[in-house]
Design a protein around this motif. Structure first.
Motif, PDB file in Angstrom:
ATOM      1  N   SER A  12       0.766  -1.487   0.073  1.00  0.00           N
ATOM      2  CA  SER A  12       0.058   0.123  -0.006  1.00  0.00           C
ATOM      3  C   SER A  12       1.004   1.250   0.108  1.00  0.00           C
ATOM      4  N   GLY A  13       0.262   2.353  -0.281  1.00  0.00           N
ATOM      5  CA  GLY A  13       1.160   3.757  -0.303  1.00  0.00           C
ATOM      6  C   GLY A  13       1.423   4.120  -1.676  1.00  0.00           C
ATOM      7  N   LYS A  14       2.267   5.027  -1.619  1.00  0.00           N
ATOM      8  CA  LYS A  14       3.062   5.669  -2.882  1.00  0.00           C
ATOM      9  C   LYS A  14       4.509   5.765  -2.646  1.00  0.00           C
ATOM     10  N   TRP A  15       5.177   5.278  -3.611  1.00  0.00           N
ATOM     11  CA  TRP A  15       6.646   4.993  -3.461  1.00  0.00           C
ATOM     12  C   TRP A  15       7.371   5.527  -4.689  1.00  0.00           C
ATOM     13  N   TYR A  16       8.425   5.869  -4.390  1.00  0.00           N
ATOM     14  CA  TYR A  16       9.419   6.334  -5.506  1.00  0.00           C
ATOM     15  C   TYR A  16      11.048   5.790  -5.387  1.00  0.00           C
ATOM     16  N   TRP A  17      11.345   5.320  -6.292  1.00  0.00           N
ATOM     17  CA  TRP A  17      12.738   4.923  -6.496  1.00  0.00           C
ATOM     18  C   TRP A  17      13.138   5.355  -8.034  1.00  0.00           C
ATOM     19  N   GLU A  18      14.641   5.160  -8.064  1.00  0.00           N
ATOM     20  CA  GLU A  18      15.210   5.630  -9.524  1.00  0.00           C
ATOM     21  C   GLU A  18      16.443   4.632  -9.712  1.00  0.00           C
ATOM     22  N   ALA A  19      16.722   4.477 -10.973  1.00  0.00           N
ATOM     23  CA  ALA A  19      17.893   3.600 -11.403  1.00  0.00           C
ATOM     24  C   ALA A  19      18.491   4.230 -12.606  1.00  0.00           C
ATOM     25  N   ARG A  20      19.801   3.886 -12.648  1.00  0.00           N
ATOM     26  CA  ARG A  20      20.681   4.508 -13.830  1.00  0.00           C
ATOM     27  C   ARG A  20      21.158   3.008 -14.387  1.00  0.00           C
ATOM     28  N   LEU A  21      20.565   3.114 -16.053  1.00  0.00           N
ATOM     29  CA  LEU A  21      21.142   1.962 -16.734  1.00  0.00           C
ATOM     30  C   LEU A  21      22.682   2.322 -17.087  1.00  0.00           C
ATOM     31  N   SER A  22      23.499   1.903 -16.590  1.00  0.00           N
ATOM     32  CA  SER A  22      24.839   2.310 -16.474  1.00  0.00           C
ATOM     33  C   SER A  22      25.750   1.824 -17.745  1.00  0.00           C
ATOM     34  N   ASN A  23      25.362   0.524 -18.127  1.00  0.00           N
ATOM     35  CA  ASN A  23      26.085   0.114 -19.345  1.00  0.00           C
ATOM     36  C   ASN A  23      25.165  -1.085 -19.882  1.00  0.00           C
ATOM     37  N   GLU A  24      25.390  -1.383 -21.290  1.00  0.00           N
ATOM     38  CA  GLU A  24      24.805  -2.531 -21.918  1.00  0.00           C
ATOM     39  C   GLU A  24      25.878  -3.345 -22.451  1.00  0.00           C
ATOM     40  N   VAL A  54      10.992  14.036  -6.251  1.00  0.00           N
ATOM     41  CA  VAL A  54      10.038  13.087  -5.876  1.00  0.00           C
ATOM     42  C   VAL A  54       8.732  13.650  -5.947  1.00  0.00           C
ATOM     43  N   PRO A  55       7.808  12.794  -6.593  1.00  0.00           N
ATOM     44  CA  PRO A  55       6.298  13.623  -6.922  1.00  0.00           C
ATOM     45  C   PRO A  55       5.922  13.587  -5.623  1.00  0.00           C
ATOM     46  N   SER A  56       4.929  14.801  -5.561  1.00  0.00           N
ATOM     47  CA  SER A  56       4.256  15.253  -4.293  1.00  0.00           C
ATOM     48  C   SER A  56       3.604  13.786  -3.763  1.00  0.00           C
ATOM     49  N   GLY A  57       3.683  13.568  -2.494  1.00  0.00           N
ATOM     50  CA  GLY A  57       3.011  12.393  -1.727  1.00  0.00           C
ATOM     51  C   GLY A  57       3.762  11.098  -1.801  1.00  0.00           C
ATOM     52  N   TYR A  58       4.741  10.966  -2.379  1.00  0.00           N
ATOM     53  CA  TYR A  58       5.490   9.730  -2.789  1.00  0.00           C
ATOM     54  C   TYR A  58       6.769   9.660  -1.796  1.00  0.00           C
ATOM     55  N   LYS A  59       6.988   8.506  -1.457  1.00  0.00           N
ATOM     56  CA  LYS A  59       8.117   8.175  -0.306  1.00  0.00           C
ATOM     57  C   LYS A  59       9.294   7.384  -0.796  1.00  0.00           C
ATOM     58  N   ALA A  60      10.459   7.648   0.090  1.00  0.00           N
ATOM     59  CA  ALA A  60      11.545   6.461  -0.085  1.00  0.00           C
ATOM     60  C   ALA A  60      11.218   5.383   0.341  1.00  0.00           C
ATOM     61  N   ILE A  61      11.733   3.982   0.033  1.00  0.00           N
ATOM     62  CA  ILE A  61      11.635   3.044   0.499  1.00  0.00           C
ATOM     63  C   ILE A  61      12.561   2.552   1.529  1.00  0.00           C
ATOM     64  N   CYS A  62      12.083   2.807   2.853  1.00  0.00           N
ATOM     65  CA  CYS A  62      12.870   2.759   3.926  1.00  0.00           C
ATOM     66  C   CYS A  62      11.917   2.500   5.081  1.00  0.00           C
ATOM     67  N   THR A  63      12.502   1.981   6.375  1.00  0.00           N
ATOM     68  CA  THR A  63      11.623   1.565   7.637  1.00  0.00           C
ATOM     69  C   THR A  63      11.097   2.744   8.150  1.00  0.00           C
ATOM     70  N   LYS A  64      11.567   3.980   8.189  1.00  0.00           N
ATOM     71  CA  LYS A  64      10.981   5.139   8.495  1.00  0.00           C
ATOM     72  C   LYS A  64       9.685   5.361   8.010  1.00  0.00           C
ATOM     73  N   ASN A  65       9.399   5.326   6.643  1.00  0.00           N
ATOM     74  CA  ASN A  65       8.312   5.478   5.903  1.00  0.00           C
ATOM     75  C   ASN A  65       7.541   4.409   6.062  1.00  0.00           C
ATOM     76  N   LEU A  66       7.611   3.013   6.482  1.00  0.00           N
ATOM     77  CA  LEU A  66       6.913   1.925   6.601  1.00  0.00           C
ATOM     78  C   LEU A  66       6.501   2.009   8.164  1.00  0.00           C
ATOM     79  N   GLY A  67       7.009   2.930   8.793  1.00  0.00           N
ATOM     80  CA  GLY A  67       6.460   2.978  10.275  1.00  0.00           C
ATOM     81  C   GLY A  67       6.984   1.960  11.234  1.00  0.00           C
ATOM     82  N   SER A  68       8.187   1.347  11.007  1.00  0.00           N
ATOM     83  CA  SER A  68       9.004   0.570  11.865  1.00  0.00           C
ATOM     84  C   SER A  68      10.266   1.004  12.343  1.00  0.00           C
TER      85      SER A  68
END
Length: 509
Positions: free
Chosen positions: A326-338, A495-509
């Motif tokens: 549940s909730g709104k979450w944001y993360w990002e990734a760089r395609l560094s090579n192929e 980060v889009p408004s209302g979205y959060k990093a994926i970490c325990t602080k934001n999961l409430g633990s």
């Protein structure tokens, strides 16, 4: 590795949090041969010492090279002169090296004159890569009771089941600080003859207390909910003692105890794309890639489990340590090579287990991907092996943002800060430009994991990722200070408004 306080046998824990926060950790990337070390200028107590540190594992088993002494495991702390005279606290490797320790078990021991004269090796193995361990190791050879002379604690609980043990005679000297030729080191064995057994993962709040035998209650405590958490240490450190917490990214070995026992950095911030300080900490644990879920993938996961080198022989994606429902979450990734001709990378989310080496994210019923290809499917989305027109193709060097709205069952991707298909992650149930996804509760696993991969035999891709702990994407991009809706983390793009990093602080633990 939470533990219930009902099993706690050490006095001194209040059962009430002091609110002590640890803001950062030191990233050990085994491939860069990292180590913190120093030469001591004077001897001090070698009979009574305490080591306390918080540890989050990346690679398990051996050090990266996995042969010779590197097959003996991964070192947390050691002090010694030569390969025949040293003490060590480590995780065991595939080869016991005369210790009789199991792979990934904890070992505390001393070698003098090429002979192991004291050791304890836990029966328990420590393979949780999703959370932080607090480890306390004590040499106390002046203690009148034999089995009190070596002690190990994990998350406040004393380890008493040993696969093998040798307790020393009273007042036996260890190799800890007994000779000015010693080179104490953190994260690897370093002495006059070798530098081996590099640790891979994260270390935080490292204390060595010289001349004192202190239990875990000096460094941590149980909350009312029975979770072991850090506590501020306020005692003495002794002559060669120190506190290293990595708060200065350019001087990770700076001693904060007041003793001035600074440790020299080697193998940190070196090579292409390495950043050796992270926001991941024992008081805010971040998502990473899961090295335990790597059977079909056989990917190479490194640099604090934020970098994925896909296997060129299969299509299988790598998945995250955290699952979201549940909730709104944001993360990002760089395609560094192929690697290879063409670009067949994919990124997205998945709500079921990986079951094949020939299925990408979007071939699964509950898998949703944004595709980079060199054919007609370039920039398309895919779910359940069905493509749909979506956005632009992306190439090596591009950063893909992923906004996951599990409250409205929508998924958005951005390329270098621009949302594809004119997407608006803040549009809620309207889902402007979104990919519609199955509700988390209706997926096979009841939630979604993050995923990255690459689809084409003979090809491989490298993804450098950020769930909020490293906006530089392992040092390959400029570090930015964009935070999430709760003011947490750091991201390369806004980060889009209302979205959060994926970490325990934001999961409430």
């Amino acid at each position: 590795m939470p533990v219930n306080k009902d099993f706690y046998t050490i006095s001194g824990s209040s059962g009430q949090s002091t609110g002590y926060k640890i803001n950062q950790s030191i990233v050990y990337n085994d491939g860069s041969d990292p180590v913190l070390y120093k030469s001591i200028s004077s001897t001090s107590s070698s009979t009574t010492n305490t080591i306390s540190m918080w540890v989050k594992r990346g690679q398990l088993g051996n050090s990266d090279s996995g042969s010779g002494s590197d097959a003996y495991g991964q070192t947390l702390f050691q002090s010694g002169r030569t390969a025949s005279n040293y003490m060590e606290l480590k995780f065991g490797g595939a080869t016991a090296g005369g210790l009789g320790t199991a792979e990934d078990a904890l070992s505390l021991y001393n070698v003098t004159g090429d002979s192991i004269n004291m050791k304890i090796n836990t029966t328990t193995v420590f393979r949780d890569v999703t959370a932080w361990y607090h480890i306390v190791a004590i040499f106390d050879t002046t203690n009148a009771t034999s089995n009190e002379r070596l002690r190990l604690y994990v998350n406040g609980v004393r380890q008493t089941d040993f696969s093998s043990s040798t307790f020393p005679s009273a007042s036996t000297a260890t190799e800890m600080f007994n000779n000015t030729s010693n080179t104490p080191s953190i994260g690897a064995v370093k002495n006059t003859s070798e530098t081996v057994r590099h640790f891979d993962g994260y270390l935080a709040e490292i204390h060595v207390v010289n001349g004192y035998a202190y239990g875990p209650e000096y460094f941590g405590e149980f909350t009312e909910n029975g979770i072991w958490i850090p506590k501020k240490y306020s005692g003495s450190y002794g002559t060669n003692g120190f506190k290293i917490d990595g708060r200065d990214a350019t001087d990770l070995g700076d001693d904060e105890s007041g003793n001035g026992n600074d440790y020299t950095m080697s193998g940190f911030n070196g090579g292409t794309g390495n950043r050796s300080q992270s926001l991941d900490s024992p008081t805010n644990n971040f998502c990473t890639w899961n090295v335990l879920d790597n059977y079909w993938q056989s990917a190479t996961i490194e640099h604090g489990s934020l970098r994925v080198n896909t296997n060129s022989s299969n299509y299988s994606p790598t998945t995250s340590t955290f699952q979201l429902d549940s909730g709104k979450w944001y993360w990002e990734a760089r395609l560094s090579n192929e690697a290879g001709s063409g670009n067949y990378a994919d990124i997205g989310i998945i709500g079921e287990d990986i079951t094949s080496s020939t299925k990408t994210i979007g071939k699964y019923t509950y898998g949703y991907e944004y595709k980079a290809t060199t054919n007609a499917n370039a920039g398309k989305s895919r779910n359940n092996d069905t493509y749909a027109t979506y956005g632009a193709n992306y190439e090596a060097g591009d950063i893909i943002g992923v906004a996951v709205d599990l409250d409205n069952n929508k998924l958005y991707f951005s390329k270098n800060g621009t949302y594809q298909n004119s997407g608006d992650p803040t549009s809620g149930s309207t889902g402007t430009g979104a990919i519609s996804i199955t509700a988390a509760a209706s997926t096979t696993n009841g939630g979604y994991k993050m995923a990255v991969g690459e689809e084409l035999d003979s090809h491989g891709a490298r993804w450098d990722c950020n769930f909020g702990q490293d906006s530089s994407l392992t040092g390959l991009s400029s570090a930015n200070t964009n935070v999430d809706a709760s003011g947490t983390g750091e991201f390369h793009f806004a980060v889009p408004s209302g979205y959060k990093a994926i970490c325990t602080k934001n999961l409430g633990s």
